[in-house]
Design a protein around this motif. Structure first.
Motif, PDB file in Angstrom:
ATOM      1  N   ALA A 213       9.973   1.812  14.525  1.00 57.61           N
ATOM      2  CA  ALA A 213      10.408   1.916  13.126  1.00 57.61           C
ATOM      3  C   ALA A 213       9.303   1.519  12.145  1.00 57.61           C
ATOM      4  CB  ALA A 213      11.637   1.032  12.901  1.00 57.61           C
ATOM      5  N   THR A 214       8.363   0.694  12.567  1.00 56.10           N
ATOM      6  CA  THR A 214       7.337   0.221  11.627  1.00 56.10           C
ATOM      7  C   THR A 214       5.969   0.857  11.899  1.00 56.10           C
ATOM      8  OG1 THR A 214       6.833  -1.698  13.025  1.00 56.10           O
ATOM      9  CG2 THR A 214       8.453  -2.018  11.273  1.00 56.10           C
ATOM     10  N   TYR A 215       5.913   1.807  12.861  1.00 51.68           N
ATOM     11  CA  TYR A 215       4.645   2.467  13.181  1.00 51.68           C
ATOM     12  C   TYR A 215       4.122   3.197  11.929  1.00 51.68           C
ATOM     13  CZ  TYR A 215       1.255   5.502  15.439  1.00 51.68           C
ATOM     14  OH  TYR A 215       0.096   6.145  15.774  1.00 51.68           O
ATOM     15  N   HIS A 216       2.911   2.899  11.526  1.00 53.69           N
ATOM     16  CA  HIS A 216       2.269   3.504  10.344  1.00 53.69           C
ATOM     17  C   HIS A 216       3.146   3.388   9.093  1.00 53.69           C
ATOM     18  CE1 HIS A 216      -0.982   6.109  12.524  1.00 53.69           C
ATOM     19  NE2 HIS A 216      -1.064   4.824  12.810  1.00 53.69           N
ATOM     20  N   ALA A 217       3.847   2.250   8.989  1.00 51.71           N
ATOM     21  CA  ALA A 217       4.682   2.040   7.789  1.00 51.71           C
ATOM     22  C   ALA A 217       3.807   2.008   6.545  1.00 51.71           C
ATOM     23  CB  ALA A 217       5.447   0.723   7.928  1.00 51.71           C
ATOM     24  N   ILE A 218       2.561   1.553   6.703  1.00 48.63           N
ATOM     25  CA  ILE A 218       1.631   1.571   5.570  1.00 48.63           C
ATOM     26  C   ILE A 218       0.830   2.864   5.694  1.00 48.63           C
ATOM     27  CG2 ILE A 218      -0.192   0.304   4.341  1.00 48.63           C
ATOM     28  CD1 ILE A 218       2.506  -1.243   4.642  1.00 48.63           C
ATOM     29  N   ASP A 219       1.230   3.852   4.898  1.00 47.97           N
ATOM     30  CA  ASP A 219       0.617   5.183   4.993  1.00 47.97           C
ATOM     31  C   ASP A 219      -0.063   5.537   3.669  1.00 47.97           C
ATOM     32  OD1 ASP A 219       2.709   5.631   3.300  1.00 47.97           O
ATOM     33  OD2 ASP A 219       3.853   6.896   4.672  1.00 47.97           O
ATOM     34  N   ALA A 220      -0.462   6.781   3.543  1.00 51.99           N
ATOM     35  CA  ALA A 220      -1.199   7.192   2.347  1.00 51.99           C
ATOM     36  C   ALA A 220      -0.380   6.957   1.073  1.00 51.99           C
ATOM     37  CB  ALA A 220      -1.577   8.674   2.468  1.00 51.99           C
ATOM     38  N   ARG A 224      -1.619   4.604  -1.962  1.00 48.82           N
ATOM     39  CA  ARG A 224      -1.823   5.166  -3.311  1.00 48.82           C
ATOM     40  C   ARG A 224      -0.944   4.441  -4.324  1.00 48.82           C
ATOM     41  NH1 ARG A 224      -5.177   9.234  -4.017  1.00 48.82           N
ATOM     42  NH2 ARG A 224      -5.635  10.720  -2.350  1.00 48.82           N
ATOM     43  N   ALA A 225       0.269   4.063  -3.896  1.00 48.64           N
ATOM     44  CA  ALA A 225       1.174   3.348  -4.816  1.00 48.64           C
ATOM     45  C   ALA A 225       0.637   1.945  -5.118  1.00 48.64           C
ATOM     46  CB  ALA A 225       2.571   3.257  -4.207  1.00 48.64           C
ATOM     47  N   LEU A 226      -0.013   1.336  -4.144  1.00 49.60           N
ATOM     48  CA  LEU A 226      -0.588  -0.002  -4.357  1.00 49.60           C
ATOM     49  C   LEU A 226      -1.657   0.079  -5.446  1.00 49.60           C
ATOM     50  CD1 LEU A 226      -0.518  -2.910  -3.308  1.00 49.60           C
ATOM     51  CD2 LEU A 226      -2.106  -2.240  -1.491  1.00 49.60           C
ATOM     52  N   GLY A 227      -2.446   1.126  -5.370  1.00 53.80           N
ATOM     53  CA  GLY A 227      -3.321   1.457  -6.500  1.00 53.80           C
ATOM     54  C   GLY A 227      -4.698   0.822  -6.475  1.00 53.80           C
ATOM     55  N   PRO A 228      -5.585   1.292  -7.352  1.00 59.85           N
ATOM     56  CA  PRO A 228      -6.997   0.897  -7.336  1.00 59.85           C
ATOM     57  C   PRO A 228      -7.256  -0.581  -7.631  1.00 59.85           C
ATOM     58  CG  PRO A 228      -6.544   2.466  -9.122  1.00 59.85           C
ATOM     59  CD  PRO A 228      -5.291   2.348  -8.341  1.00 59.85           C
ATOM     60  N   LEU A 246      -6.227   4.115   5.936  1.00 53.43           N
ATOM     61  CA  LEU A 246      -6.709   2.916   5.243  1.00 53.43           C
ATOM     62  C   LEU A 246      -8.210   3.029   4.972  1.00 53.43           C
ATOM     63  CD1 LEU A 246      -6.426   0.022   4.141  1.00 53.43           C
ATOM     64  CD2 LEU A 246      -6.699  -0.819   6.489  1.00 53.43           C
ATOM     65  N   LEU A 247      -8.948   3.533   5.957  1.00 51.56           N
ATOM     66  CA  LEU A 247     -10.390   3.720   5.757  1.00 51.56           C
ATOM     67  C   LEU A 247     -10.661   4.650   4.581  1.00 51.56           C
ATOM     68  CD1 LEU A 247     -12.145   4.073   9.217  1.00 51.56           C
ATOM     69  CD2 LEU A 247     -12.929   2.747   7.259  1.00 51.56           C
ATOM     70  N   GLU A 248      -9.920   5.759   4.537  1.00 54.07           N
ATOM     71  CA  GLU A 248     -10.052   6.696   3.406  1.00 54.07           C
ATOM     72  C   GLU A 248      -9.781   5.965   2.086  1.00 54.07           C
ATOM     73  OE1 GLU A 248     -11.065   9.959   3.431  1.00 54.07           O
ATOM     74  OE2 GLU A 248     -11.563   9.187   5.423  1.00 54.07           O
ATOM     75  N   TRP A 254      -8.841   4.120  -3.492  1.00 55.30           N
ATOM     76  CA  TRP A 254      -7.388   4.169  -3.754  1.00 55.30           C
ATOM     77  C   TRP A 254      -6.864   2.748  -3.902  1.00 55.30           C
ATOM     78  CZ3 TRP A 254      -5.099   7.502   0.838  1.00 55.30           C
ATOM     79  CH2 TRP A 254      -5.779   8.730   0.895  1.00 55.30           C
ATOM     80  N   ILE A 255      -7.479   1.792  -3.120  1.00 59.54           N
ATOM     81  CA  ILE A 255      -7.124   0.378  -3.288  1.00 59.54           C
ATOM     82  C   ILE A 255      -8.417  -0.415  -3.490  1.00 59.54           C
ATOM     83  CG2 ILE A 255      -5.003   0.536  -1.921  1.00 59.54           C
ATOM     84  CD1 ILE A 255      -6.422  -0.894   0.373  1.00 59.54           C
ATOM     85  N   ALA A 256      -8.264  -1.681  -3.928  1.00 60.08           N
ATOM     86  CA  ALA A 256      -9.464  -2.472  -4.278  1.00 60.08           C
ATOM     87  C   ALA A 256     -10.105  -3.141  -3.071  1.00 60.08           C
ATOM     88  CB  ALA A 256      -9.074  -3.525  -5.312  1.00 60.08           C
ATOM     89  N   GLY A 257      -9.325  -3.423  -2.024  1.00 57.47           N
ATOM     90  CA  GLY A 257      -9.905  -4.101  -0.869  1.00 57.47           C
ATOM     91  C   GLY A 257      -8.826  -4.465   0.131  1.00 57.47           C
TER      92      GLY A 257
END
Ligand SMILES: O=C(O)C(=O)CO
Length: 319
Positions: A213-220, A224-228, A246-248, A254-257
Protein backbone atom coordinates in the motif's frame (compact mmCIF):
# COMPACT_ATOMS: atom_id res chain seq x y z
CA UNK A 1 21.05 -30.45 22.53
CA UNK A 2 20.37 -26.68 22.38
CA UNK A 3 18.22 -25.49 19.45
CA UNK A 4 20.19 -23.57 16.80
CA UNK A 5 19.79 -19.87 16.14
CA UNK A 6 21.14 -18.04 13.11
CA UNK A 7 22.35 -14.55 14.02
CA UNK A 8 22.34 -12.54 10.81
CA UNK A 9 22.95 -8.99 12.10
CA UNK A 10 25.41 -7.32 14.41
CA UNK A 11 24.28 -7.24 18.08
CA UNK A 12 25.76 -6.22 21.44
CA UNK A 13 28.13 -8.56 23.25
CA UNK A 14 25.77 -8.89 26.25
CA UNK A 15 22.86 -9.91 24.00
CA UNK A 16 25.13 -12.31 22.17
CA UNK A 17 26.13 -13.87 25.49
CA UNK A 18 22.52 -14.29 26.57
CA UNK A 19 21.69 -15.97 23.28
CA UNK A 20 24.70 -18.27 23.58
CA UNK A 21 23.56 -19.34 27.05
CA UNK A 22 20.37 -20.83 25.60
CA UNK A 23 21.01 -21.61 21.96
CA UNK A 24 23.61 -22.92 19.63
CA UNK A 25 24.34 -19.57 17.99
CA UNK A 26 25.52 -19.70 14.39
CA UNK A 27 26.87 -16.38 13.19
CA UNK A 28 26.13 -15.51 9.58
CA UNK A 29 29.30 -15.79 7.54
CA UNK A 30 28.23 -12.93 5.27
CA UNK A 31 26.36 -9.61 5.59
CA UNK A 32 24.16 -10.91 2.77
CA UNK A 33 21.48 -13.28 4.07
CA UNK A 34 21.34 -15.40 0.91
CA UNK A 35 25.12 -15.88 0.95
CA UNK A 36 25.09 -16.61 4.69
CA UNK A 37 22.46 -19.32 4.27
CA UNK A 38 24.17 -20.74 1.19
CA UNK A 39 27.40 -21.03 3.20
CA UNK A 40 25.78 -23.31 5.83
CA UNK A 41 26.24 -27.06 5.55
CA UNK A 42 22.91 -28.89 5.06
CA UNK A 43 23.28 -30.29 8.62
CA UNK A 44 23.68 -26.84 10.18
CA UNK A 45 20.92 -25.34 8.02
CA UNK A 46 18.66 -28.24 8.97
CA UNK A 47 19.07 -27.50 12.70
CA UNK A 48 18.19 -23.80 12.66
CA UNK A 49 14.94 -22.97 14.50
CA UNK A 50 15.33 -19.22 14.99
CA UNK A 51 16.70 -16.35 12.91
CA UNK A 52 17.56 -12.98 14.49
CA UNK A 53 18.22 -10.09 12.07
CA UNK A 54 17.35 -6.51 11.21
CA UNK A 55 13.94 -6.45 9.58
CA UNK A 56 15.30 -4.83 6.44
CA UNK A 57 17.50 -7.88 5.82
CA UNK A 58 16.27 -9.42 2.56
CA UNK A 59 15.06 -12.95 3.37
CA UNK A 60 13.49 -14.33 0.20
CA UNK A 61 11.58 -17.62 0.03
CA UNK A 62 14.47 -19.40 -1.69
CA UNK A 63 16.80 -18.84 1.27
CA UNK A 64 14.16 -19.44 3.94
CA UNK A 65 13.34 -22.74 2.20
CA UNK A 66 16.90 -23.88 2.93
CA UNK A 67 16.07 -23.71 6.66
CA UNK A 68 13.49 -26.52 6.83
CA UNK A 69 13.02 -26.45 10.65
CA UNK A 70 12.80 -22.67 11.00
CA UNK A 71 10.01 -21.67 13.41
CA UNK A 72 10.69 -18.09 14.46
CA UNK A 73 12.18 -14.97 12.85
CA UNK A 74 12.84 -12.09 15.28
CA UNK A 75 13.43 -8.68 13.73
CA UNK A 76 15.60 -6.12 15.45
CA UNK A 77 13.74 -2.90 14.71
CA UNK A 78 10.24 -2.01 13.72
CA UNK A 79 10.26 -2.96 10.01
CA UNK A 80 9.96 -6.51 8.67
CA UNK A 81 9.58 -5.80 4.98
CA UNK A 82 12.69 -7.80 4.03
CA UNK A 83 10.98 -11.09 4.88
CA UNK A 84 8.89 -13.07 2.42
CA UNK A 85 5.80 -13.01 4.62
CA UNK A 86 3.76 -15.27 2.29
CA UNK A 87 6.40 -17.93 2.68
CA UNK A 88 6.41 -17.47 6.47
CA UNK A 89 2.61 -17.68 6.60
CA UNK A 90 2.49 -20.84 4.46
CA UNK A 91 5.03 -22.59 6.66
CA UNK A 92 3.63 -21.33 9.96
CA UNK A 93 6.86 -19.47 10.77
CA UNK A 94 6.20 -16.82 13.42
CA UNK A 95 7.69 -13.37 12.71
CA UNK A 96 8.17 -10.76 15.44
CA UNK A 97 9.40 -7.15 15.35
CA UNK A 98 10.42 -4.62 17.99
CA UNK A 99 7.70 -2.00 17.68
CA UNK A 100 8.57 1.47 19.01
CA UNK A 101 11.90 0.27 20.45
CA UNK A 102 13.86 2.66 18.23
CA UNK A 103 11.19 5.32 17.67
CA UNK A 104 13.02 8.06 19.60
CA UNK A 105 16.30 7.24 17.88
CA UNK A 106 14.78 7.33 14.38
CA UNK A 107 12.91 10.55 15.17
CA UNK A 108 16.14 12.18 16.36
CA UNK A 109 17.77 11.34 13.05
CA UNK A 110 14.74 12.66 11.14
CA UNK A 111 15.23 16.01 12.89
CA UNK A 112 18.94 15.89 12.10
CA UNK A 113 18.25 15.30 8.42
CA UNK A 114 15.62 18.02 8.49
CA UNK A 115 17.99 20.60 9.99
CA UNK A 116 20.76 19.52 7.66
CA UNK A 117 18.45 19.95 4.66
CA UNK A 118 16.89 23.25 5.63
CA UNK A 119 20.18 24.82 6.80
CA UNK A 120 22.18 23.43 3.84
CA UNK A 121 24.80 21.62 5.91
CA UNK A 122 26.34 19.56 3.05
CA UNK A 123 26.71 22.74 0.96
CA UNK A 124 28.11 24.58 3.99
CA UNK A 125 30.86 22.03 4.33
CA UNK A 126 31.66 22.26 0.62
CA UNK A 127 31.80 26.05 1.00
CA UNK A 128 34.42 25.70 3.73
CA UNK A 129 36.38 23.07 1.83
CA UNK A 130 36.50 25.35 -1.21
CA UNK A 131 38.09 28.08 0.95
CA UNK A 132 35.26 30.50 0.27
CA UNK A 133 35.01 31.71 3.88
CA UNK A 134 37.37 34.64 3.73
CA UNK A 135 37.98 37.25 6.45
CA UNK A 136 35.51 38.61 8.96
CA UNK A 137 33.48 40.75 6.64
CA UNK A 138 33.91 38.55 3.60
CA UNK A 139 31.46 36.46 1.68
CA UNK A 140 28.94 34.50 3.70
CA UNK A 141 26.50 31.81 2.67
CA UNK A 142 23.14 33.43 1.95
CA UNK A 143 20.60 33.31 4.82
CA UNK A 144 17.76 30.84 4.59
CA UNK A 145 14.35 30.56 6.22
CA UNK A 146 14.62 28.88 9.64
CA UNK A 147 12.60 25.97 10.98
CA UNK A 148 10.18 27.90 13.23
CA UNK A 149 6.81 28.41 11.58
CA UNK A 150 7.46 25.92 8.80
CA UNK A 151 4.81 23.32 8.17
CA UNK A 152 5.93 19.76 8.83
CA UNK A 153 3.87 17.04 7.14
CA UNK A 154 4.33 13.62 8.70
CA UNK A 155 3.49 10.62 6.52
CA UNK A 156 2.60 7.87 9.00
CA UNK A 157 1.70 8.86 12.57
CA UNK A 158 2.97 5.70 14.28
CA UNK A 159 5.51 5.62 17.11
CA UNK A 160 8.21 7.27 14.98
CA UNK A 161 5.86 9.86 13.49
CA UNK A 162 4.60 10.83 16.94
CA UNK A 163 8.17 11.27 18.19
CA UNK A 164 8.90 13.48 15.17
CA UNK A 165 5.78 15.55 15.93
CA UNK A 166 6.89 16.05 19.54
CA UNK A 167 10.34 17.23 18.46
CA UNK A 168 8.92 19.48 15.75
CA UNK A 169 6.73 21.24 18.33
CA UNK A 170 9.90 22.15 20.26
CA UNK A 171 11.17 23.83 17.07
CA UNK A 172 7.92 25.85 16.81
CA UNK A 173 6.89 24.03 13.65
CA UNK A 174 3.28 23.47 12.63
CA UNK A 175 2.49 19.75 12.34
CA UNK A 176 0.00 17.92 10.10
CA UNK A 177 -0.13 14.26 9.09
CA UNK A 178 -1.49 11.58 6.86
CA UNK A 179 -1.87 7.95 7.92
CA UNK A 180 -4.03 4.94 7.12
CA UNK A 181 -6.59 6.30 9.55
CA UNK A 182 -7.12 9.58 11.36
CA UNK A 183 -5.98 9.62 14.99
CA UNK A 184 -8.25 12.20 16.61
CA UNK A 185 -6.65 11.55 20.02
CA UNK A 186 -3.71 13.64 18.75
CA UNK A 187 -3.99 17.40 18.24
CA UNK A 188 -2.57 17.56 14.69
CA UNK A 189 -4.68 18.14 11.57
CA UNK A 190 -5.26 15.01 9.47
CA UNK A 191 -4.96 15.09 5.67
CA UNK A 192 -6.89 12.53 3.66
CA UNK A 193 -3.97 11.84 1.28
CA UNK A 194 -0.23 12.34 1.05
CA UNK A 195 -0.87 14.59 -1.94
CA UNK A 196 -3.05 16.95 0.12
CA UNK A 197 -0.46 16.86 2.93
CA UNK A 198 2.32 17.72 0.46
CA UNK A 199 0.31 20.68 -0.89
CA UNK A 200 0.07 22.05 2.66
CA UNK A 201 3.56 21.18 3.95
CA UNK A 202 6.96 22.86 3.65
CA UNK A 203 8.70 19.65 4.69
CA UNK A 204 7.52 16.05 4.36
CA UNK A 205 8.94 13.48 6.77
CA UNK A 206 8.23 9.91 5.71
CA UNK A 207 7.64 7.47 8.60
CA UNK A 208 5.50 4.92 6.73
CA UNK A 209 5.55 1.15 7.13
CA UNK A 210 6.76 -0.42 3.89
CA UNK A 211 4.20 -2.65 2.22
CA UNK A 212 2.26 -2.89 -1.04
CA UNK A 213 0.00 0.00 0.00
CA UNK A 214 2.89 2.42 0.59
CA UNK A 215 5.12 1.36 -2.34
CA UNK A 216 6.19 4.58 -4.16
CA UNK A 217 3.70 6.58 -2.08
CA UNK A 218 6.01 9.54 -2.66
CA UNK A 219 5.70 9.95 -6.42
CA UNK A 220 6.03 12.72 -8.97
CA UNK A 221 2.68 14.30 -8.06
CA UNK A 222 3.60 14.45 -4.36
CA UNK A 223 7.04 15.94 -5.04
CA UNK A 224 5.62 18.55 -7.40
CA UNK A 225 3.00 19.43 -4.78
CA UNK A 226 5.73 19.82 -2.14
CA UNK A 227 7.20 22.41 -4.45
CA UNK A 228 10.49 24.22 -5.10
CA UNK A 229 10.78 25.48 -1.50
CA UNK A 230 9.91 22.08 -0.05
CA UNK A 231 12.11 19.38 1.52
CA UNK A 232 11.71 15.62 1.79
CA UNK A 233 13.09 13.53 4.66
CA UNK A 234 12.84 9.73 4.55
CA UNK A 235 13.61 7.60 7.62
CA UNK A 236 11.21 4.74 6.83
CA UNK A 237 12.07 2.52 3.88
CA UNK A 238 13.44 3.41 0.47
CA UNK A 239 10.57 1.68 -1.31
CA UNK A 240 8.09 4.30 -0.08
CA UNK A 241 9.73 6.84 -2.41
CA UNK A 242 10.12 6.49 -6.18
CA UNK A 243 13.88 7.02 -6.13
CA UNK A 244 14.26 7.73 -9.86
CA UNK A 245 11.53 10.36 -9.70
CA UNK A 246 13.14 11.85 -6.58
CA UNK A 247 16.40 12.20 -8.49
CA UNK A 248 14.56 14.04 -11.27
CA UNK A 249 12.89 16.26 -8.68
CA UNK A 250 16.22 17.12 -7.04
CA UNK A 251 18.06 17.75 -10.31
CA UNK A 252 15.30 19.87 -11.79
CA UNK A 253 14.37 21.93 -8.74
CA UNK A 254 10.87 20.51 -8.23
CA UNK A 255 11.89 20.43 -4.54
CA UNK A 256 14.59 22.30 -2.60
CA UNK A 257 16.43 19.33 -1.11
CA UNK A 258 16.24 16.02 0.72
CA UNK A 259 17.57 14.13 3.73
CA UNK A 260 17.68 10.38 3.20
CA UNK A 261 18.54 7.56 5.58
CA UNK A 262 17.00 4.80 3.43
CA UNK A 263 17.18 3.80 -0.23
CA UNK A 264 15.20 1.70 -2.63
CA UNK A 265 17.87 -0.94 -3.23
CA UNK A 266 20.02 -0.84 -0.10
CA UNK A 267 22.95 -0.85 0.22
CA UNK A 268 23.13 0.43 -3.38
CA UNK A 269 22.70 4.20 -3.69
CA UNK A 270 22.30 5.98 -7.05
CA UNK A 271 25.72 7.57 -7.71
CA UNK A 272 24.05 10.80 -8.84
CA UNK A 273 22.81 11.45 -5.31
CA UNK A 274 26.41 11.91 -4.13
CA UNK A 275 26.86 14.74 -6.61
CA UNK A 276 23.97 16.81 -5.23
CA UNK A 277 24.94 19.30 -2.53
CA UNK A 278 21.34 19.83 -1.46
CA UNK A 279 20.98 16.23 -0.31
CA UNK A 280 22.06 14.80 3.06
CA UNK A 281 22.71 11.06 2.98
CA UNK A 282 23.16 8.61 5.86
CA UNK A 283 23.54 4.79 5.69
CA UNK A 284 20.28 3.61 7.33
CA UNK A 285 21.36 4.56 10.86
CA UNK A 286 17.98 5.73 12.18
CA UNK A 287 17.86 2.99 14.82
CA UNK A 288 21.60 2.94 15.41
CA UNK A 289 21.82 4.26 18.95
CA UNK A 290 22.86 2.27 22.01
CA UNK A 291 19.51 2.97 23.67
CA UNK A 292 17.53 1.69 20.68
CA UNK A 293 19.76 -1.39 20.37
CA UNK A 294 19.19 -2.20 24.04
CA UNK A 295 15.40 -1.95 23.70
CA UNK A 296 15.33 -3.91 20.44
CA UNK A 297 17.43 -6.68 21.92
CA UNK A 298 15.26 -6.81 25.07
CA UNK A 299 12.19 -7.15 22.85
CA UNK A 300 13.78 -9.94 20.78
CA UNK A 301 14.80 -11.76 23.97
CA UNK A 302 11.26 -11.53 25.36
CA UNK A 303 9.94 -13.07 22.14
CA UNK A 304 12.54 -15.83 22.13
CA UNK A 305 11.92 -16.64 25.77
CA UNK A 306 8.17 -16.85 25.17
CA UNK A 307 8.85 -19.16 22.21
CA UNK A 308 11.21 -21.35 24.27
CA UNK A 309 8.54 -21.59 27.00
CA UNK A 310 5.91 -22.63 24.45
CA UNK A 311 3.99 -19.35 24.90
CA UNK A 312 2.65 -17.00 22.20
CA UNK A 313 5.18 -14.42 20.93
CA UNK A 314 5.06 -11.00 22.61
CA UNK A 315 5.10 -8.82 19.49
CA UNK A 316 4.09 -10.90 16.46
CA UNK A 317 3.64 -9.14 13.14
CA UNK A 318 0.36 -9.73 11.30
CA UNK A 319 0.81 -12.45 8.66
O1 LIG B 1 13.20 -0.05 12.80
C1 LIG B 1 13.58 -0.28 11.66
O2 LIG B 1 13.09 -1.19 10.99
C2 LIG B 1 14.65 0.54 11.07
O3 LIG B 1 15.07 0.25 9.99
C3 LIG B 1 15.16 1.73 11.80
O4 LIG B 1 15.92 2.54 10.97
Amino acid sequence: MQPSLLLASRVSESFHQRLRARFGVIEAASADFDAAVAALTPELAGDIRIVVAFGSTRMPAASLARLPRLELICCLGSGYDGIDLDHARQRGIVVTNSPAANAASVADLAMGLLISSVRNLPAARQYLEAGRWQGNAGERMPPVRGLGGRRLGICGLGAIGLNVAKRAAAFDMEVGYHGRTARPEHPYPYFESILRLAEWADVLVVCLRADAATYHAIDAAVLRALGPQGFLVNVSRGTTVDEQVLLEALKNGWIAGAGLDVYEHEPAIPAELFRLAHVTLTPHIGGATLEAAQEQEACVLANIEAYAAGQPPRTPVPL
